[in-house]
Design an enzyme around this catalytic site. Structure first.
Site, mmCIF file in Angstrom:
data_model
loop_
_atom_site.group_PDB
_atom_site.id
_atom_site.type_symbol
_atom_site.label_atom_id
_atom_site.label_comp_id
_atom_site.label_asym_id
_atom_site.label_seq_id
_atom_site.Cartn_x
_atom_site.Cartn_y
_atom_site.Cartn_z
ATOM 1 N N ASN A 22 1.070 -0.845 0.202
ATOM 2 C CA ASN A 22 0.114 -0.536 -0.155
ATOM 3 C C ASN A 22 1.392 1.308 0.064
ATOM 4 O O ASN A 22 2.073 1.309 -0.746
ATOM 5 C CB ASN A 22 -0.635 0.343 1.205
ATOM 6 C CG ASN A 22 -2.646 0.314 0.280
ATOM 7 O OD1 ASN A 22 -2.191 1.338 0.156
ATOM 8 N ND2 ASN A 22 -3.582 0.127 1.348
ATOM 9 N N ARG A 23 0.291 2.786 -0.042
ATOM 10 C CA ARG A 23 1.185 3.758 0.031
ATOM 11 C C ARG A 23 1.777 4.061 1.677
ATOM 12 O O ARG A 23 1.148 4.035 2.560
ATOM 13 C CB ARG A 23 0.259 4.560 -0.648
ATOM 14 C CG ARG A 23 -0.426 4.292 -1.699
ATOM 15 C CD ARG A 23 -1.668 5.080 -2.629
ATOM 16 N NE ARG A 23 -2.528 4.605 -3.512
ATOM 17 C CZ ARG A 23 -3.031 3.764 -3.088
ATOM 18 N NH1 ARG A 23 -3.095 2.835 -2.441
ATOM 19 N NH2 ARG A 23 -3.577 3.515 -5.153
ATOM 20 N N HIS B 68 3.905 0.452 -3.424
ATOM 21 C CA HIS B 68 3.887 -1.329 -2.383
ATOM 22 C C HIS B 68 5.074 -1.369 -2.735
ATOM 23 O O HIS B 68 6.177 -2.336 -3.372
ATOM 24 C CB HIS B 68 3.196 -2.049 -4.553
ATOM 25 C CG HIS B 68 1.835 -2.234 -3.833
ATOM 26 N ND1 HIS B 68 1.158 -1.613 -2.481
ATOM 27 C CD2 HIS B 68 0.645 -2.352 -4.607
ATOM 28 C CE1 HIS B 68 -0.272 -2.777 -2.596
ATOM 29 N NE2 HIS B 68 -0.702 -2.017 -4.323
ATOM 30 N N HIS C 152 -1.259 -10.219 -3.703
ATOM 31 C CA HIS C 152 -2.309 -9.463 -3.648
ATOM 32 C C HIS C 152 -2.540 -9.778 -5.504
ATOM 33 O O HIS C 152 -2.355 -9.451 -6.603
ATOM 34 C CB HIS C 152 -0.780 -8.103 -4.380
ATOM 35 C CG HIS C 152 -1.719 -6.775 -4.779
ATOM 36 N ND1 HIS C 152 -2.685 -7.695 -5.667
ATOM 37 C CD2 HIS C 152 -0.965 -5.512 -5.187
ATOM 38 C CE1 HIS C 152 -3.733 -5.767 -6.322
ATOM 39 N NE2 HIS C 152 -2.594 -4.969 -5.391
ATOM 40 N N SER C 153 -3.224 -10.852 -4.494
ATOM 41 C CA SER C 153 -4.013 -11.831 -6.098
ATOM 42 C C SER C 153 -5.021 -11.198 -6.494
ATOM 43 O O SER C 153 -5.934 -10.415 -5.565
ATOM 44 C CB SER C 153 -4.732 -13.237 -5.680
ATOM 45 O OG SER C 153 -3.139 -13.990 -5.264
ATOM 46 N N ASP D 272 -11.143 1.312 -2.911
ATOM 47 C CA ASP D 272 -9.949 0.918 -3.490
ATOM 48 C C ASP D 272 -9.523 1.107 -1.832
ATOM 49 O O ASP D 272 -9.005 2.377 -2.102
ATOM 50 C CB ASP D 272 -9.541 1.586 -4.228
ATOM 51 C CG ASP D 272 -7.854 1.716 -4.174
ATOM 52 O OD1 ASP D 272 -6.919 0.867 -3.656
ATOM 53 O OD2 ASP D 272 -7.291 2.393 -5.477
ATOM 54 N N GLN E 124 -7.051 -4.662 2.269
ATOM 55 C CA GLN E 124 -7.474 -3.821 1.153
ATOM 56 C C GLN E 124 -8.814 -4.365 0.442
ATOM 57 O O GLN E 124 -8.072 -5.135 -0.075
ATOM 58 C CB GLN E 124 -6.080 -3.045 0.464
ATOM 59 C CG GLN E 124 -6.367 -1.895 -0.206
ATOM 60 C CD GLN E 124 -6.402 -0.380 0.075
ATOM 61 O OE1 GLN E 124 -5.937 0.152 1.076
ATOM 62 N NE2 GLN E 124 -6.823 0.193 -0.570
ATOM 63 N N GLU F 198 -6.677 -7.133 -0.029
ATOM 64 C CA GLU F 198 -5.394 -7.685 0.635
ATOM 65 C C GLU F 198 -4.981 -7.702 2.482
ATOM 66 O O GLU F 198 -5.074 -5.994 3.068
ATOM 67 C CB GLU F 198 -4.660 -6.401 -0.220
ATOM 68 C CG GLU F 198 -4.743 -6.666 -1.314
ATOM 69 C CD GLU F 198 -4.444 -5.185 -2.406
ATOM 70 O OE1 GLU F 198 -3.708 -4.187 -1.998
ATOM 71 O OE2 GLU F 198 -4.661 -4.437 -2.939
#
Length: 359
Positions: A83-84, A109, A183-184, A257, A293, A320
């Site tokens: 993530n960020r 990421h 991250h599927s 998101d 997420q 996620e």
């Protein structure tokens, strides 16, 4: 799990000649997980539907070159920080850590060259009743400007006839921050159906979510209640039922998101349930992480193809499990700090079953 077995083959070679391997874990009734060493990624996940028909339920590619050329995180192990991180910097013990921005002004990421772009090493294969593969990546001290050498392991294990567990662990030589996830991109209709996930019914064990600004960074202040919003999935709702709502947060994410703040609890617990009314496939996600997420595939734009089809908006949903985004800058959020005396651990389980499918 008497039917389970395991195999290992070559998936391809990187431009520098290094070999990328693939390990296949087989369960019951055609259930099968294929993992590649590039990005320690879940490349294929075959799951039976309500009629027993097996299909792949994760987006990805059939060839290595496509993974190398296009960074889309399909099935990848994401780190050092999933993530960020806002403005690609944070303070750690009085020192400012500056990262490489790759999402506007932010680090996403792991930055431009995260763990999803690395070649992992297979260090263990278990062909016992619960077949598994363990992969290792050693991130050098200072890689992507993160402090500390980080030894990371991820284990994919079949823990039931149609159940896949992913376990992460990490140790550091210096105090750092760590947030790993898988991250599927899931479509429980199966990729052969060619449908989107907007009719998938989603249930979340979350009473709050993190509102974001226009660059997807959490806003200041406490998490927001889901009550009375398009983010209320405490009971099952189709993903697409409110995805075009006149809601400021929906507009910020161009859909979903957002980080959902999972209800507090000890150990691995149910976080989400996704059901496809078309195929009857059901996926329950259990995790020990504080956040989940949810990404509804808003930026998939038909410029990427894989596994024999073009991928379009909302062709898949990502779930996620992780620490909340921007936690290194938010002392009010769960901590991502890892010290040399501690071990980072993360456990997530994907449990598949079936319900009645639509006629």
């Amino acid at each position: 799990m008497a039917e389970a077995d395991i195999s290992r083959d070559v998936f391809g070679s990187l431009p520098d000649g290094r070999e990328v391997e693939r390990v296949t874990l087989r369960g019951a009734g055609g259930f099968e997980a294929r993992i590649i060493t590039f990005g320690a990624a879940l490349q294929t996940l075959l799951v039976p539907d309500a009629q027993g028909t097996v299909d792949d339920v994760v987006l990805g590619h059939d060839d290595l070159l496509s993974y190398v050329k296009l960074r889309k995180f399909f099935g990848a192990t994401v780190g050092r920080y999933a993530n960020r991180i806002a403005k690609a910097r944070f303070m750690l013990d009085g020192e400012e850590i500056r990262l490489d921005a790759n999402n506007g002004p932010h680090a996403l990421h792991g930055g431009p060259d995260g763990f999803d772009r690395k070649l992992w090493q297979i260090v263990a294969i278990d062909d016992g009743p619960q077949p598994s593969v363990t992969m290792l990546y050693v991130s050098a001290d200072g890689e992507a400007n993160y402090p500390g050498r980080l030894d990371v392991r991820v284990t994919y294990r079949l823990t039931g006839p149609t159940e896949l567990a992913i376990s992460f662990s990490a140790r550091t030589t210096r105090t750092t921050v760590v947030n790993l996830t898988n991250h599927s991109f899931f479509n429980l209709d199966g990729l052969a159906a060619g449908t989107d996930i907007l009719d998938h019914r989603l249930t979340l064990a979350a009473d709050h979510y993190l509102a974001i600004d226009e660059t997807a960074i959490p806003l200041e202040g406490p998490p927001q209640s889901v009550i009375g919003t398009p983010f209320d999935f405490r009971e099952a709702h189709p993903v697409g039922a409110r995805i075009r709502a006149d809601d400021a947060q929906i507009k910020c994410g161009r859909g979903y998101d957002h980080n959902f703040c999972l209800r507090a609890g000890e150990g691995v617990r149910l976080a989400a349930r996704v059901e496809s009314p078309r195929s009857g496939r059901v996926m329950e996600l259990l995790t020990d992480q504080p956040g989940l997420q949810i990404y509804s595939g808003n930026y998939i734009d038909a410029t990427v193809s894989g596994k024999g089809r073009v991928y379009r908006q909302s062709d898949a949903i990502c779930l996620e499990p992780q620490v909340w985004p921007d936690s290194p800058n938010r002392p009010d959020f769960p901590s991502a700090r890892l010290s040399p005396e501690d071990v980072y651990r993360h456990e997530t389980v994907y449990r598949f079953s079936t319900a009645g499918a639509a006629a």
